[in-house]
Motif scaffolding. Structure first.
Motif, PDB file in Angstrom:
ATOM      1  N   THR A  59       0.253  -1.163   0.011  1.00 42.31           N
ATOM      2  CA  THR A  59       0.268   0.028  -0.101  1.00 42.31           C
ATOM      3  C   THR A  59       0.688   1.577   0.234  1.00 42.31           C
ATOM      4  N   MET A  60       1.924   1.079   0.646  1.00 46.97           N
ATOM      5  CA  MET A  60       2.875   2.264   0.673  1.00 46.97           C
ATOM      6  C   MET A  60       4.253   2.026  -0.228  1.00 46.97           C
ATOM      7  N   ALA A  61       3.931   1.206  -1.360  1.00 46.25           N
ATOM      8  CA  ALA A  61       5.076   1.058  -2.498  1.00 46.25           C
ATOM      9  C   ALA A  61       4.676   1.751  -3.128  1.00 46.25           C
ATOM     10  N   TRP A  62       5.282   3.621  -3.017  1.00 49.57           N
ATOM     11  CA  TRP A  62       5.034   4.601  -3.950  1.00 49.57           C
ATOM     12  C   TRP A  62       5.808   5.421  -3.778  1.00 49.57           C
ATOM     13  N   GLY A  63       6.522   5.582  -4.800  1.00 49.88           N
ATOM     14  CA  GLY A  63       8.455   6.289  -5.177  1.00 49.88           C
ATOM     15  C   GLY A  63       9.492   5.295  -5.214  1.00 49.88           C
ATOM     16  N   ARG A  64      10.155   5.931  -4.305  1.00 53.37           N
ATOM     17  CA  ARG A  64      11.521   4.855  -5.221  1.00 53.37           C
ATOM     18  C   ARG A  64      11.571   4.365  -3.604  1.00 53.37           C
ATOM     19  N   ARG A  65      12.156   2.754  -5.083  1.00 53.88           N
ATOM     20  CA  ARG A  65      11.916   1.810  -3.258  1.00 53.88           C
ATOM     21  C   ARG A  65      13.145   2.100  -1.869  1.00 53.88           C
ATOM     22  N   ASP A  74       9.812   2.321   9.111  1.00 48.69           N
ATOM     23  CA  ASP A  74       9.602   3.570   9.921  1.00 48.69           C
ATOM     24  C   ASP A  74       7.560   2.432  10.956  1.00 48.69           C
ATOM     25  N   PHE A  75       7.273   2.509  10.074  1.00 46.12           N
ATOM     26  CA  PHE A  75       6.155   2.105  10.621  1.00 46.12           C
ATOM     27  C   PHE A  75       6.108   0.630  11.085  1.00 46.12           C
ATOM     28  N   LEU A  76       6.451  -0.095  10.204  1.00 45.31           N
ATOM     29  CA  LEU A  76       6.655  -1.496  11.472  1.00 45.31           C
ATOM     30  C   LEU A  76       7.247  -1.227  12.829  1.00 45.31           C
ATOM     31  N   ASN A  77       8.229  -0.935  13.232  1.00 44.34           N
ATOM     32  CA  ASN A  77       8.963  -0.403  14.325  1.00 44.34           C
ATOM     33  C   ASN A  77       7.751   0.457  15.277  1.00 44.34           C
ATOM     34  N   ARG A  78       6.764   0.880  14.859  1.00 42.58           N
ATOM     35  CA  ARG A  78       5.886   2.388  15.597  1.00 42.58           C
ATOM     36  C   ARG A  78       4.889   0.885  16.349  1.00 42.58           C
ATOM     37  N   MET A  79       4.598  -0.258  15.940  1.00 48.08           N
ATOM     38  CA  MET A  79       3.661  -1.421  15.658  1.00 48.08           C
ATOM     39  C   MET A  79       4.254  -2.413  16.730  1.00 48.08           C
ATOM     40  N   ARG A  93      -6.412   4.722  21.710  1.00 50.93           N
ATOM     41  CA  ARG A  93      -4.913   5.802  22.762  1.00 50.93           C
ATOM     42  C   ARG A  93      -3.286   4.886  21.940  1.00 50.93           C
ATOM     43  N   ASP A  94      -3.529   3.869  21.254  1.00 55.27           N
ATOM     44  CA  ASP A  94      -2.186   3.127  20.190  1.00 55.27           C
ATOM     45  C   ASP A  94      -2.323   3.899  18.778  1.00 55.27           C
ATOM     46  N   ALA A  95      -2.990   5.011  19.197  1.00 59.74           N
ATOM     47  CA  ALA A  95      -2.347   6.408  17.640  1.00 59.74           C
ATOM     48  C   ALA A  95      -1.448   7.387  18.024  1.00 59.74           C
ATOM     49  N   GLN A  96      -1.179   7.122  19.421  1.00 59.84           N
ATOM     50  CA  GLN A  96      -0.187   7.839  19.471  1.00 59.84           C
ATOM     51  C   GLN A  96       0.888   7.210  18.346  1.00 59.84           C
ATOM     52  N   HIS A  97       1.620   5.698  18.084  1.00 62.23           N
ATOM     53  CA  HIS A  97       2.680   5.535  17.878  1.00 62.23           C
ATOM     54  C   HIS A  97       2.249   6.541  16.060  1.00 62.23           C
ATOM     55  N   LYS A 102       4.911   9.904   8.195  1.00 60.33           N
ATOM     56  CA  LYS A 102       4.313  10.468   6.974  1.00 60.33           C
ATOM     57  C   LYS A 102       5.517   9.768   5.610  1.00 60.33           C
ATOM     58  N   HIS A 103       4.333   9.564   4.568  1.00 64.65           N
ATOM     59  CA  HIS A 103       5.342   8.983   3.370  1.00 64.65           C
ATOM     60  C   HIS A 103       4.093   9.341   2.413  1.00 64.65           C
ATOM     61  N   ARG A 104       4.844   9.984   1.828  1.00 66.47           N
ATOM     62  CA  ARG A 104       3.740  10.743   0.198  1.00 66.47           C
ATOM     63  C   ARG A 104       2.680  11.609   0.881  1.00 66.47           C
ATOM     64  N   THR A 105       1.157  11.245   0.696  1.00 66.96           N
ATOM     65  CA  THR A 105       0.071  11.595   1.325  1.00 66.96           C
ATOM     66  C   THR A 105      -0.819  10.901   2.378  1.00 66.96           C
ATOM     67  N   PHE A 106       0.330   9.775   3.016  1.00 69.07           N
ATOM     68  CA  PHE A 106      -0.099   9.066   4.112  1.00 69.07           C
ATOM     69  C   PHE A 106       0.524   9.957   5.264  1.00 69.07           C
ATOM     70  N   LYS A 107      -0.883  10.252   6.250  1.00 75.55           N
ATOM     71  CA  LYS A 107      -0.307  11.120   7.695  1.00 75.55           C
ATOM     72  C   LYS A 107      -0.719   9.313   8.335  1.00 75.55           C
TER      73      LYS A 107
END
Length: 280
Positions: A59-65, A74-79, A93-97, A102-107
């Protein structure tokens, strides 16, 4: 591209098979994994972790590999690198993670809602594959594109999800190429591959469509496999139909060949180029 592109005949397409098969064999190697987002599926042993990590990676595969890999890591580390456990036990409460992500238009809000939807799917269907299987059967029964049904059912889980988040999951109804969703399915459905894991079997590899990105489309047009000038759902159908002539049981494997040709320093050999203007 203002002028009409030339299209190979079925016989001419089949004549490309030895050349493209050679490129599949050259690119589809174990070392491919380390520089591609598919590595996140290989990083886990548990099937559900593999599927959920792979879904986010695709889903995040957008742009340079390399950038995609850094952002997914980074995202998986946050999980806590435990996607199934994190998603299954997620609370507001876990949304704080996700703060600051940010990645492209992902917030952060998008990641939060994707997690909430996946949590609902796990609760209602027991596994991500079972949800895909439900969508596949429903699409087949109603003669609709799989990705139209997937998008529809995915957001039906949490109808209150914001519109901005919905844009990150494609739908064939909107004539999107659905590249990232079919990239995920290539990883998860194709078997007998050293790269793709083949851990879902709700559909056969013969029914996979090509994950159409700009580089794959460019090489396909130069070869005369694709004449449509827009990278949309019709282009995906046209190219996949051509690739099915080469291998009706596994057309998506040619994603490797077209990708490899696109990044090769020597470029596409002149004798195979039908539409040279595409490469200018």
């Amino acid at each position: 591209m203002s002028q009409e592109l030339s299209k190979r005949s079925e016989l001419q397409i089949k004549e490309l098979k030895p050349f493209l098969n050679k490129w599949v064999e050259r690119v589809e190697q174990p070392e491919y994994i380390d520089d591609d987002p598919v590595l996140f599926m290989h990083a886990f042993q548990n099937k559900e972790d593999q599927l959920l990590a792979g879904f986010f990676a695709a889903t995040m595969a957008w742009g340079r590999r390399d950038v995609v890999i850094r952002k997914v890591r980074d995202f998986l580390n946050r999980m806590g690198n435990q996607p199934t456990e994190f998603i299954a036990n997620f609370t507001d409460r876990d949304a704080q993670h996700f703060e600051g992500f940010k990645h492209r238009t992902f917030k952060p809000v998008d990641m939060e809602w994707l997690v909430k939807i996946l949590q609902s799917i796990l609760l209602d269907y027991n596994s991500f594959e079972d949800f895909w299987s439900f969508c596949y059967k429903r699409a087949s029964k109603n003669e609709r594109p799989l990705m139209s049904v997937f998008h529809e059912q995915f957001f039906r889980q949490r109808p209150e999800a914001p519109q901005r988040t919905r844009k990150h999951v494609s739908s064939a109804d909107k004539k999107s190429a659905c590249k990232r969703l079919y990239l995920f399915l290539r990883w998860a459905v194709r078997n007998k591959s050293c790269v793709d894991l083949g851990i879902m079997d709700f559909m056969p590899p013969s029914e996979l469509y090509i994950p159409l990105d700009v580089h794959v489309a460019r090489q396909a047009r130069a070869l005369g496999l694709l004449t449509r000038t827009y990278n949309d759902w019709w282009a995906v159908e046209e190219l996949t139909e051509a690739l099915q002539l080469l291998d009706p049981q596994d057309p998506a494997k040619y994603d490797y060949a077209l990708f490899g040709l696109g990044v090769d320093e020597d470029g596409l050999p002149e004798e195979f180029v039908l539409n040279p203007e595409v490469l200018n």
